[in-house]
Design a protein around this motif. Structure first.
Motif, PDB file in Angstrom:
ATOM      1  N   ALA A  29      54.032  27.732 -10.439  1.00  0.00           N
ATOM      2  CA  ALA A  29      53.974  28.016  -9.000  1.00  0.00           C
ATOM      3  C   ALA A  29      54.795  29.244  -8.666  1.00  0.00           C
ATOM      4  O   ALA A  29      54.406  30.070  -7.830  1.00  0.00           O
ATOM      5  CB  ALA A  29      54.461  26.807  -8.206  1.00  0.00           C
ATOM      6  N   ALA A  30      55.947  29.382  -9.311  1.00  0.00           N
ATOM      7  CA  ALA A  30      56.768  30.570  -9.069  1.00  0.00           C
ATOM      8  C   ALA A  30      56.050  31.835  -9.508  1.00  0.00           C
ATOM      9  O   ALA A  30      56.116  32.875  -8.843  1.00  0.00           O
ATOM     10  CB  ALA A  30      58.097  30.429  -9.804  1.00  0.00           C
ATOM     11  N   GLY A 656      45.223  32.567 -10.585  1.00  0.00           N
ATOM     12  CA  GLY A 656      45.637  31.183 -10.729  1.00  0.00           C
ATOM     13  C   GLY A 656      45.759  30.488  -9.397  1.00  0.00           C
ATOM     14  O   GLY A 656      45.763  31.115  -8.336  1.00  0.00           O
ATOM     15  N   LYS A 657      45.856  29.164  -9.465  1.00  0.00           N
ATOM     16  CA  LYS A 657      45.968  28.358  -8.247  1.00  0.00           C
ATOM     17  C   LYS A 657      46.874  27.156  -8.516  1.00  0.00           C
ATOM     18  O   LYS A 657      46.715  26.452  -9.520  1.00  0.00           O
ATOM     19  CB  LYS A 657      44.592  27.881  -7.785  1.00  0.00           C
ATOM     20  CG  LYS A 657      44.623  27.136  -6.449  1.00  0.00           C
ATOM     21  CD  LYS A 657      43.218  26.931  -5.913  1.00  0.00           C
ATOM     22  CE  LYS A 657      43.237  26.367  -4.497  1.00  0.00           C
ATOM     23  NZ  LYS A 657      41.877  26.299  -3.917  1.00  0.00           N
ATOM     24  N   PHE A 671      49.933   8.319  -6.137  1.00  0.00           N
ATOM     25  CA  PHE A 671      49.863   9.768  -5.995  1.00  0.00           C
ATOM     26  C   PHE A 671      49.255  10.371  -7.253  1.00  0.00           C
ATOM     27  O   PHE A 671      49.463   9.869  -8.363  1.00  0.00           O
ATOM     28  CB  PHE A 671      51.254  10.377  -5.789  1.00  0.00           C
ATOM     29  CG  PHE A 671      51.773  10.278  -4.381  1.00  0.00           C
ATOM     30  CD1 PHE A 671      51.728  11.366  -3.534  1.00  0.00           C
ATOM     31  CD2 PHE A 671      52.312   9.088  -3.912  1.00  0.00           C
ATOM     32  CE1 PHE A 671      52.214  11.285  -2.238  1.00  0.00           C
ATOM     33  CE2 PHE A 671      52.797   8.984  -2.625  1.00  0.00           C
ATOM     34  CZ  PHE A 671      52.751  10.088  -1.777  1.00  0.00           C
ATOM     35  N   VAL A 672      48.516  11.479  -7.080  1.00  0.00           N
ATOM     36  CA  VAL A 672      48.148  12.304  -8.228  1.00  0.00           C
ATOM     37  C   VAL A 672      49.097  13.497  -8.236  1.00  0.00           C
ATOM     38  O   VAL A 672      49.443  14.031  -7.187  1.00  0.00           O
ATOM     39  CB  VAL A 672      46.679  12.776  -8.165  1.00  0.00           C
ATOM     40  CG1 VAL A 672      45.727  11.607  -8.295  1.00  0.00           C
ATOM     41  CG2 VAL A 672      46.388  13.555  -6.886  1.00  0.00           C
ATOM     42  N   PRO A 673      49.548  13.909  -9.425  1.00  0.00           N
ATOM     43  CA  PRO A 673      50.563  14.964  -9.498  1.00  0.00           C
ATOM     44  C   PRO A 673      49.999  16.347  -9.204  1.00  0.00           C
ATOM     45  O   PRO A 673      48.789  16.573  -9.216  1.00  0.00           O
ATOM     46  CB  PRO A 673      51.061  14.866 -10.945  1.00  0.00           C
ATOM     47  CG  PRO A 673      49.919  14.271 -11.695  1.00  0.00           C
ATOM     48  CD  PRO A 673      49.236  13.334 -10.743  1.00  0.00           C
ATOM     49  N   ALA A 674      50.907  17.295  -8.970  1.00  0.00           N
ATOM     50  CA  ALA A 674      50.531  18.696  -8.750  1.00  0.00           C
ATOM     51  C   ALA A 674      49.979  19.294 -10.041  1.00  0.00           C
ATOM     52  O   ALA A 674      50.215  18.785 -11.143  1.00  0.00           O
ATOM     53  CB  ALA A 674      51.751  19.489  -8.287  1.00  0.00           C
ATOM     54  N   TYR A 675      49.240  20.388  -9.885  1.00  0.00           N
ATOM     55  CA  TYR A 675      48.687  21.058 -11.065  1.00  0.00           C
ATOM     56  C   TYR A 675      48.488  22.538 -10.781  1.00  0.00           C
ATOM     57  O   TYR A 675      48.428  22.969  -9.623  1.00  0.00           O
ATOM     58  CB  TYR A 675      47.360  20.420 -11.488  1.00  0.00           C
ATOM     59  CG  TYR A 675      46.242  20.553 -10.482  1.00  0.00           C
ATOM     60  CD1 TYR A 675      45.385  21.652 -10.487  1.00  0.00           C
ATOM     61  CD2 TYR A 675      46.027  19.566  -9.519  1.00  0.00           C
ATOM     62  CE1 TYR A 675      44.360  21.774  -9.561  1.00  0.00           C
ATOM     63  CE2 TYR A 675      45.008  19.672  -8.586  1.00  0.00           C
ATOM     64  CZ  TYR A 675      44.175  20.781  -8.616  1.00  0.00           C
ATOM     65  OH  TYR A 675      43.154  20.892  -7.695  1.00  0.00           O
ATOM     66  N   THR A 676      48.378  23.306 -11.857  1.00  0.00           N
ATOM     67  CA  THR A 676      48.109  24.736 -11.773  1.00  0.00           C
ATOM     68  C   THR A 676      47.024  25.093 -12.776  1.00  0.00           C
ATOM     69  O   THR A 676      47.063  24.637 -13.920  1.00  0.00           O
ATOM     70  CB  THR A 676      49.361  25.567 -12.080  1.00  0.00           C
ATOM     71  OG1 THR A 676      50.425  25.167 -11.224  1.00  0.00           O
ATOM     72  CG2 THR A 676      49.087  27.052 -11.881  1.00  0.00           C
TER      73      THR A 676
END
Length: 732
Positions: A29-30, A656-657, A671-676
């Protein structure tokens, strides 16, 4: 009617222990922040300089670019269809919009609507058409309305658990937020409008071949031109064939598309148009989804086997549509149109719902095998014109529309209770079959709705910079839901008036600051056959939207910024497994995007969305104040394009996203976790034997990231695997 008889799951309470999401901000994300410091949408300009020739009516650009500067006319589509507001420049509308053309979609290696808008930060994937039934997404945390949210040339189109192929369309337009005034009843997430390719003034011919891993091959033909006296007759023909094995277990896809658009210029001011469209798509190896029982968290997707489907799993849709219309230029300032569209969808599913029962990953596999049908008809008449009253200038639109929808459901065992295939485990592959599985065709009329609307808007130019918009739509809405014996189960009618008001201030000819207020209604929901209160139905849900924004489209940069609040009636399955409409879903957020040409060789684009979506004024204490399901708090996109000055024929891109974690259910127990995800692509333009040739290749989901998507407040779906794509297009 959102009847989730498609939302098939074993009856039982939707309770589970909370899956604690990670609070650490990932490195990926960074990295996206650094790539997306300048914010953007994908509907950004292409590479071209001031001397680059304008595109012809096909939208095709010259083959080899000689500079990397932007040409304002060839770069991005300036205009957007805004329903009851008519056709306007994007920068002159007080709403958030994104438009992606066919050529831009090709550069994104887009094969689905999800691919087309992947770099819009407001868009979140809710499913894909490789592991699941179809590709669909949410906008600002609200899912697209599959019954009323998809349009073709501004008219309603059946898209329940299906999707339209991209090849027959010149561009796809996305309106974010409420559309009650512009289009009538619809979910407040937004509208997706597909604009058909129309006849070209000059002869146009192209042939494409393509490949997707693990073995999907495609052939595509696109022909256009004019003939007859004074070239008064025009045509545009698109043909597509796609067939092969996908990278998923038991995966295979076969798709055929044919579309034909005609026009006849009866006089210089009067044009008749007609079009026909057909699409058939069958995918083997699909799931309806996974549902996790009470007390269970969502496991790491990397630990789950990719072989969750069975040989008996497939999904097929077939769509046919016909449209015709008259377009009349009454004068230099007035224009009128009349159009009609009929559309039909056949949907056949034989896919499984996996109900996970324990932490060891054991599940019950229930296969639902059924056929459903949808029929739509639309008639629309509209006039748009300009006039002056004293010092004020008016841009007015008046119109009327009538549309009907009818759905037919299967009353067989395969639809109502499904077939048990047995038990399996998430962490190992198991072959499951049932010889009794068959597709029933005992269809009955399940629902019929109609909408009759009158609308009018006036955009008043108060000063050279300041303008005001006022719009009203009156709708007579009728909805009947039937039992299999054709007795009426529910009968609802409403006559709402949907207003829109907005102020717009032009900072310069290419920049607008605006504030807008919109109201809308959407069809109410219904309990599915897994809820304790099945088949209870509800009346329409009301929504309100407040938005303040800024949009600009300059030569070397562009930006869009919107601060919004959406209040929508809340419908959900509570922890007692009862489907209810109670309280309000409130979405507060910031949606920002832009692009910047750093130098003649480099351009960066990106975007971010921050979203606070929560339940308010809900009677159920386990839901009140909780996050709305399937709505990420944060998304971030970034993309870098490199078009080297020493080789203008080549363009490289890397993007990217990042998508934040999302609640699966209304009570936030799962919850479903974050992803990239990351994508890499290249395009090379050249000539062979004097003909223009474009070569494209890329890798979607470059690092084969596995993640979950979630939808409908109960279900999760596995992501697609890494996909390599390559194609070549010859224009002659």
């Amino acid at each position: 009617m959102l009847n989730l008889a498609a939302a098939r799951a074993p009856a039982g309470p939707l309770a589970a222990v909370r899956f604690a999401p990670s609070t650490r901000f990932p490195l990926t994300a960074a990295l996206l922040i650094s790539a997306g410091l300048t914010l953007s949408t994908v509907a950004t300009p292409g590479w071209a300089d001031e001397t680059t020739a304008s595109p012809d009516s096909t939208g095709a650009l010259p083959t080899v670019k000689v500079s990397a500067a932007r040409d304002a006319e060839t770069a991005s589509p300036e205009r957007v269809s805004a329903g009851a507001l008519g056709n306007r420049k994007q920068v002159d509308t007080p709403f958030s919009t994104t438009v992606v053309t066919t050529e831009q979609g090709k550069d994104l290696n887009a094969s689905t609507i999800n691919d087309l808008f992947k770099y819009d930060p407001a868009v979140t994937d809710a499913g894909n058409n490789v592991t699941g039934e179809n590709a669909f997404f949410s906008i600002r945390g609200l899912q697209i309305d599959m019954l009323n949210g998809v349009k073709v040339d501004g008219q309603n189109f059946p898209s329940w658990d299906t999707e339209l192929s991209l090849e027959p369309f010149e561009q796809v337009e996305m309106l974010k937020g409420l559309s009650g005034f512009m289009y009538g009843f619809s979910n407040p997430g937004g509208i997706v409008n597909y604009v058909l390719k129309r006849p070209t003034d000059d002869p146009y011919r192209s042939f494409s071949i393509g490949y997707e891993s693990a073995g999907v091959f495609s052939e595509k033909v696109d022909l256009g031109g004019r003939f007859g006296n004074d070239n008064r007759f025009g045509y545009r023909l698109n043909l597509v064939n796609e067939d092969g094995n996908t990278a998923e277990a038991n995966g295979h896809v076969r798709r055929q598309v044919a579309s034909l658009a005609l026009d006849f210029r009866i006089t210089p001011d009067l044009t008749w148009t007609a079009d026909a469209f057909y699409q058939k798509r069958k995918t083997n190896g699909t799931l309806f989804g996974l549902m996790f029982g009470p007390g269970l968290g969502i496991p790491d997707p990397d630990s789950v086997t990719r072989e969750l489907t069975q040989p008996q799993n497939f999904y097929q849709t077939e769509i046919a549509s016909f449209g015709t219309g008259l377009d009349y230029r009454l004068s230099d300032n007035w224009h009128a149109s009349l159009k009609y569209r009929f559309a039909k969808e056949n949907r056949t599913n034989s896919d499984s719902l996996l109900y996970v029962e324990n932490a060891a990953g054991d599940y019950q596999n229930t296969l639902y095998a059924a056929m459903t049908r949808y029929f739509y008809q639309n008639v629309d008449a509209m006039a748009q014109g300009k006039f002056e009253t004293g010092t004020f200038k008016h841009d007015v639109v008046i119109g009327a529309s009538y549309q009907t929808q009818q759905s037919e459901y299967d009353n067989s065992e395969g639809w109502n209770s499904g077939y048990s295939l047995g038990t399996g485990n998430l962490y190992s592959s198991t072959l499951l079959t049932n010889d009794e599985v068959h597709i029933g065709e005992n269809l009955y009329r399940q629902e019929a709705t109609s909408q009759t609307s009158l609308y009018a808007s006036d955009t008043v130019q108060l000063t050279s910079r300041l303008s005001a918009l006022l719009g009203l739509r009156y709708t007579q809405y009728r909805d009947k839901v039937y039992q299999p014996d054709q007795s009426v189960m529910s009968n609802y009618s409403a006559n709402p008036v949907s207003p829109t008001v907005a102020l717009m201030f032009k900072l310069d000819p290419y920049s607008t600051v605006y504030a807008s207020y919109v109201e809308g209604l959407q069809q109410g929901g219904a309990a599915s056959n897994t809820n304790l209160n099945y088949p209870q139905t509800y009346g329409p849900l009301k929504s309100k939207q407040y938005e303040v924004g800024y949009k600009s489209d300059h030569r070397n940069w562009g930006a869009n910024l919107a601060l919004f609040r959406v209040d929508q009636g809340y419908d959900y399955t509570n922890t007692a497994n009862v489907y209810v409409q109670d309280g309000t879903k409130r979405y507060d957020g910031v949606d920002a995007s832009g692009w910047l040409q750093l130098a003649t060789d480099w351009r960066i684009m990106g975007g971010m969305m921050w979203l606070d979506a929560k339940a308010v004024d809900v009677d159920d204490p386990t839901v009140d104040g909780k996050r709305v399901y399937a709505a990420p708090r944060f998304t971030l996109t970034g993309r870098v394009e490199y078009n080297p000055s020493y080789l203008r024929a080549l363009t490289l891109a890397f993007g990217g996203k990042y998508v934040g974690n999302m609640a699966v259910d209304a009570a936030n127990t799962q919850f479903v976790p974050a992803y990239t995800t990351w994508d890499l692509s290249a395009k090379y333009e050249t000539q062979v034997a004097g003909k223009d040739v474009t070569l494209r290749a890329g890798v979607n989901n470059l690092f084969n990231r596995r993640y979950w998507t979630t939808s409908w407040g109960a279900y999760v779906m596995p992501s697609a695997t890494r996909t390599f794509v390559a194609n070549a297009t010859l224009e002659f």
